[in-house]
Scaffold this motif. Structure first.
Motif, PDB file in Angstrom:
ATOM      1  N   VAL A 171      60.144  23.277  42.231  1.00 21.50           N
ATOM      2  CA  VAL A 171      60.841  22.212  42.926  1.00 21.50           C
ATOM      3  C   VAL A 171      61.347  22.788  44.247  1.00 21.50           C
ATOM      4  O   VAL A 171      62.020  23.826  44.252  1.00 21.50           O
ATOM      5  CB  VAL A 171      62.021  21.651  42.105  1.00 21.50           C
ATOM      6  N   TYR A 172      60.997  22.139  45.321  1.00 22.28           N
ATOM      7  CA  TYR A 172      61.362  22.605  46.656  1.00 22.28           C
ATOM      8  C   TYR A 172      62.559  21.786  47.153  1.00 22.28           C
ATOM      9  O   TYR A 172      62.534  20.549  47.135  1.00 22.28           O
ATOM     10  CB  TYR A 172      60.182  22.467  47.617  1.00 22.28           C
ATOM     11  N   TYR A 173      63.577  22.510  47.615  1.00 19.76           N
ATOM     12  CA  TYR A 173      64.816  21.898  48.073  1.00 19.76           C
ATOM     13  C   TYR A 173      65.013  22.147  49.561  1.00 19.76           C
ATOM     14  O   TYR A 173      64.876  23.280  50.036  1.00 19.76           O
ATOM     15  CB  TYR A 173      66.016  22.472  47.316  1.00 19.76           C
ATOM     16  N   CYS A 174      65.341  21.107  50.246  1.00 20.18           N
ATOM     17  CA  CYS A 174      65.701  21.211  51.654  1.00 20.18           C
ATOM     18  C   CYS A 174      67.165  21.619  51.764  1.00 20.18           C
ATOM     19  O   CYS A 174      68.002  21.224  50.933  1.00 20.18           O
ATOM     20  CB  CYS A 174      65.485  19.858  52.325  1.00 20.18           C
ATOM     21  N   TYR A 175      67.474  22.393  52.799  1.00 21.01           N
ATOM     22  CA  TYR A 175      68.845  22.860  53.032  1.00 21.01           C
ATOM     23  C   TYR A 175      69.180  22.661  54.507  1.00 21.01           C
ATOM     24  O   TYR A 175      68.333  22.858  55.385  1.00 21.01           O
ATOM     25  CB  TYR A 175      68.971  24.342  52.679  1.00 21.01           C
ATOM     26  N   ALA A 176      70.402  22.249  54.758  1.00 16.69           N
ATOM     27  CA  ALA A 176      70.859  22.085  56.137  1.00 16.69           C
ATOM     28  C   ALA A 176      72.294  22.568  56.259  1.00 16.69           C
ATOM     29  O   ALA A 176      73.132  22.299  55.399  1.00 16.69           O
ATOM     30  CB  ALA A 176      70.769  20.626  56.562  1.00 16.69           C
ATOM     31  N   LEU A 177      72.563  23.311  57.319  1.00 16.58           N
ATOM     32  CA  LEU A 177      73.903  23.822  57.585  1.00 16.58           C
ATOM     33  C   LEU A 177      74.453  23.147  58.836  1.00 16.58           C
ATOM     34  O   LEU A 177      73.947  23.384  59.940  1.00 16.58           O
ATOM     35  CB  LEU A 177      73.870  25.339  57.770  1.00 16.58           C
ATOM     36  N   ALA A 178      75.457  22.312  58.632  1.00 20.25           N
ATOM     37  CA  ALA A 178      76.141  21.637  59.739  1.00 20.25           C
ATOM     38  C   ALA A 178      77.634  21.763  59.463  1.00 20.25           C
ATOM     39  O   ALA A 178      78.285  20.810  59.040  1.00 20.25           O
ATOM     40  CB  ALA A 178      75.716  20.173  59.815  1.00 20.25           C
ATOM     41  N   GLY A 179      78.132  22.961  59.668  1.00 20.96           N
ATOM     42  CA  GLY A 179      79.518  23.250  59.293  1.00 20.96           C
ATOM     43  C   GLY A 179      79.585  23.661  57.831  1.00 20.96           C
ATOM     44  O   GLY A 179      80.008  24.757  57.479  1.00 20.96           O
ATOM     45  N   VAL A 180      79.140  22.782  56.967  1.00 19.08           N
ATOM     46  CA  VAL A 180      79.009  23.077  55.537  1.00 19.08           C
ATOM     47  C   VAL A 180      77.550  22.886  55.154  1.00 19.08           C
ATOM     48  O   VAL A 180      76.797  22.181  55.827  1.00 19.08           O
ATOM     49  CB  VAL A 180      79.919  22.164  54.687  1.00 19.08           C
ATOM     50  N   GLY A 181      77.158  23.516  54.058  1.00 19.54           N
ATOM     51  CA  GLY A 181      75.778  23.404  53.618  1.00 19.54           C
ATOM     52  C   GLY A 181      75.533  22.161  52.774  1.00 19.54           C
ATOM     53  O   GLY A 181      76.414  21.722  52.036  1.00 19.54           O
ATOM     54  N   SER A 182      74.334  21.612  52.902  1.00 16.25           N
ATOM     55  CA  SER A 182      73.931  20.447  52.128  1.00 16.25           C
ATOM     56  C   SER A 182      72.536  20.672  51.561  1.00 16.25           C
ATOM     57  O   SER A 182      71.724  21.361  52.178  1.00 16.25           O
ATOM     58  CB  SER A 182      73.910  19.187  53.006  1.00 16.25           C
ATOM     59  N   TRP A 183      72.286  20.075  50.406  1.00 13.20           N
ATOM     60  CA  TRP A 183      70.995  20.208  49.732  1.00 13.20           C
ATOM     61  C   TRP A 183      70.351  18.847  49.538  1.00 13.20           C
ATOM     62  O   TRP A 183      71.034  17.847  49.312  1.00 13.20           O
ATOM     63  CB  TRP A 183      71.179  20.848  48.352  1.00 13.20           C
ATOM     64  N   GLY A 184      69.017  18.845  49.615  1.00 15.49           N
ATOM     65  CA  GLY A 184      68.282  17.657  49.264  1.00 15.49           C
ATOM     66  C   GLY A 184      68.142  17.539  47.752  1.00 15.49           C
ATOM     67  O   GLY A 184      68.574  18.422  47.010  1.00 15.49           O
ATOM     68  N   GLN A 185      67.515  16.457  47.323  1.00 18.64           N
ATOM     69  CA  GLN A 185      67.407  16.194  45.892  1.00 18.64           C
ATOM     70  C   GLN A 185      66.273  16.978  45.246  1.00 18.64           C
ATOM     71  O   GLN A 185      66.217  17.082  44.021  1.00 18.64           O
ATOM     72  CB  GLN A 185      67.196  14.684  45.648  1.00 18.64           C
ATOM     73  N   GLY A 186      65.386  17.533  46.055  1.00 25.12           N
ATOM     74  CA  GLY A 186      64.271  18.322  45.550  1.00 25.12           C
ATOM     75  C   GLY A 186      62.998  17.505  45.442  1.00 25.12           C
ATOM     76  O   GLY A 186      63.031  16.317  45.134  1.00 25.12           O
ATOM     77  N   THR A 187      61.888  18.169  45.691  1.00 23.61           N
ATOM     78  CA  THR A 187      60.579  17.535  45.557  1.00 23.61           C
ATOM     79  C   THR A 187      59.649  18.500  44.821  1.00 23.61           C
ATOM     80  O   THR A 187      59.614  19.687  45.133  1.00 23.61           O
ATOM     81  CB  THR A 187      60.012  17.128  46.933  1.00 23.61           C
ATOM     82  N   GLN A 188      58.922  17.983  43.864  1.00 26.82           N
ATOM     83  CA  GLN A 188      58.073  18.822  43.019  1.00 26.82           C
ATOM     84  C   GLN A 188      56.771  19.164  43.722  1.00 26.82           C
ATOM     85  O   GLN A 188      56.091  18.275  44.258  1.00 26.82           O
ATOM     86  CB  GLN A 188      57.770  18.120  41.699  1.00 26.82           C
ATOM     87  N   VAL A 189      56.431  20.433  43.709  1.00 24.38           N
ATOM     88  CA  VAL A 189      55.135  20.915  44.184  1.00 24.38           C
ATOM     89  C   VAL A 189      54.459  21.607  42.998  1.00 24.38           C
ATOM     90  O   VAL A 189      55.020  22.554  42.433  1.00 24.38           O
ATOM     91  CB  VAL A 189      55.282  21.890  45.362  1.00 24.38           C
ATOM     92  N   THR A 190      53.278  21.128  42.652  1.00 21.92           N
ATOM     93  CA  THR A 190      52.524  21.702  41.539  1.00 21.92           C
ATOM     94  C   THR A 190      51.157  22.120  42.033  1.00 21.92           C
ATOM     95  O   THR A 190      50.427  21.308  42.604  1.00 21.92           O
ATOM     96  CB  THR A 190      52.375  20.705  40.387  1.00 21.92           C
ATOM     97  N   VAL A 191      50.820  23.389  41.826  1.00 21.44           N
ATOM     98  CA  VAL A 191      49.534  23.931  42.248  1.00 21.44           C
ATOM     99  C   VAL A 191      48.744  24.306  41.002  1.00 21.44           C
ATOM    100  O   VAL A 191      49.161  25.180  40.230  1.00 21.44           O
ATOM    101  CB  VAL A 191      49.711  25.151  43.164  1.00 21.44           C
ATOM    102  N   SER A 192      47.619  23.652  40.813  1.00 18.94           N
ATOM    103  CA  SER A 192      46.798  23.916  39.632  1.00 18.94           C
ATOM    104  C   SER A 192      45.768  24.996  39.935  1.00 18.94           C
ATOM    105  O   SER A 192      45.283  25.109  41.063  1.00 18.94           O
ATOM    106  CB  SER A 192      46.104  22.639  39.185  1.00 18.94           C
ATOM    107  N   SER A 193      45.438  25.768  38.920  1.00 14.23           N
ATOM    108  CA  SER A 193      44.475  26.865  39.113  1.00 14.23           C
ATOM    109  C   SER A 193      43.049  26.392  38.895  1.00 14.23           C
ATOM    110  O   SER A 193      42.802  25.286  38.445  1.00 14.23           O
ATOM    111  CB  SER A 193      44.806  28.000  38.148  1.00 14.23           C
TER     112      SER A 193
END
Length: 113
Positions: free
Chosen positions: A91-113
């Motif tokens: 699960v990939y999470y976005c992060y942003a720092l604007a005085g305080v840090g904030s996180w996104g809700q996450g997005t799933q990345v799945t790589v099949s072999s």
């Protein structure tokens, strides 16, 4: 805190590519934006960050395959992921720092072999 809206995750075969986007609607100034990921049973780890001036930092595991970029006029950060491997699955999470840090809700990345 900043609201972050992520998009672009999904399922892809090994060797494929995906592009993640994260938007922070609003007129505030964000100093650092970035992406972290968390695989099942593992701790959240840094993938890449980018400053407002465009300075980037990458985890060793993604150097040469992933590219982070941002559009300051849109408060949006992107992660171009090429040559994806099964171990990039997380699960990939976005992060942003604007005085305080904030996180996104996450997005799933799945790589099949």
């Amino acid at each position: 805190q900043v609201q972050l809206v992520e998009s672009g995750g999904g399922l892809v075969q090994s060797g494929g590519f995906l592009r993640l986007s994260c938007a922070a609607p609003g007129s505030f100034s964000i100093s650092i934006m970035g992406w972290y990921r968390q695989a099942p049973g593992k701790q959240r780890e840094l993938v890449a960050t980018i400053t407002r001036d465009g300075n980037t930092n990458y985890a060793d595991s993604v150097k040469g395959r992933f590219t982070i970029s941002r559009d300051n006029t849109k408060n949006t950060v992107y992660l171009q992921m090429n040559s994806l491997k099964p171990e990039d699955t997380a699960v990939y999470y976005c992060y942003a720092l604007a005085g305080v840090g904030s996180w996104g809700q996450g997005t799933q990345v799945t790589v099949s072999s």
